[in-house]
Design an enzyme around this catalytic site. Structure first.
Site, PDB file in Angstrom:
ATOM      1  N   CYS A   1       0.826  -1.211   0.000  1.00  0.00           N
ATOM      2  CA  CYS A   1       0.000   0.000   0.000  1.00  0.00           C
ATOM      3  C   CYS A   1       0.861   1.264   0.000  1.00  0.00           C
ATOM      4  O   CYS A   1       0.374   2.339  -0.344  1.00  0.00           O
ATOM      5  CB  CYS A   1      -0.964  -0.008   1.172  1.00  0.00           C
ATOM      6  SG  CYS A   1      -0.213  -0.214   2.775  1.00  0.00           S
ATOM      7  N   HIS A   2       2.137   1.134   0.336  1.00  0.00           N
ATOM      8  CA  HIS A   2       3.023   2.300   0.297  1.00  0.00           C
ATOM      9  C   HIS A   2       3.218   2.803  -1.133  1.00  0.00           C
ATOM     10  O   HIS A   2       3.622   3.937  -1.340  1.00  0.00           O
ATOM     11  CB  HIS A   2       4.382   1.971   0.936  1.00  0.00           C
ATOM     12  CG  HIS A   2       5.140   0.920   0.217  1.00  0.00           C
ATOM     13  ND1 HIS A   2       4.917  -0.430   0.419  1.00  0.00           N
ATOM     14  CD2 HIS A   2       6.108   1.008  -0.724  1.00  0.00           C
ATOM     15  CE1 HIS A   2       5.728  -1.121  -0.358  1.00  0.00           C
ATOM     16  NE2 HIS A   2       6.460  -0.277  -1.074  1.00  0.00           N
TER      17      HIS A   2
END
Length: 141
Positions: free
Chosen positions: A47-48
């Site tokens: 998700c980064h």
């Protein structure tokens, strides 16, 4: 949303709008952020790699500084992404190939400066969207 996010390659990022479009909910940009904030396995589902369209990394389960550090460790040039976003450039195209993609796409990073063109939208480019990274799905910035 997590499956779309897992398809973003290391060293690249995509805007929240791209993920929303990938899952068939183009207006659910905030919902994407909320869902990614609840990612149960942030080290497995990257998700980064999902960032704000203004070039800022945005929030992360481990904090914004951690997100930025992870992206930099993956060789994402956040300084360039921010500068481009500040200039309202969200896509990079090659005048030789006629293809447009996200600035962090490995193909876009290989475009030589003399052939590199920046665009606010994919439609503005009048180039073919990259088939692999599908920038047209992100809509307009």
């Amino acid at each position: 949303m997590l499956s779309a996010t897992s398809r973003i390659p290391p060293g690249q990022n995509r805007p929240y709008a791209w993920v929303a479009q990938e899952v068939g909910r183009p207006k659910a940009v905030r919902a994407v952020g909320s869902a990614l904030g609840r990612n149960p396995v942030p080290l497995l589902i990257p998700c980064h790699r999902v960032t704000r369209s203004d070039g800022k990394p945005g929030d992360h389960v481990f904090g914004a500084p951690a997100k930025e550090a992870i992206l930099r460790a993956e060789q994402v040039n956040l300084t360039e992404v921010r500068e481009l976003a500040k200039a309202r450039i969200f896509y990079i195209g090659s005048e030789t190939t006629g293809i447009v993609c996200f600035p962090t796409c490995h193909n876009a990073r290989r475009i030589t400066p003399g052939h590199r063109r920046g665009f606010r939208t994919v439609g503005q480019a009048s180039y073919r969207p990259c088939r692999h990274r599908r920038p047209a799905l992100a809509g307009t910035a």
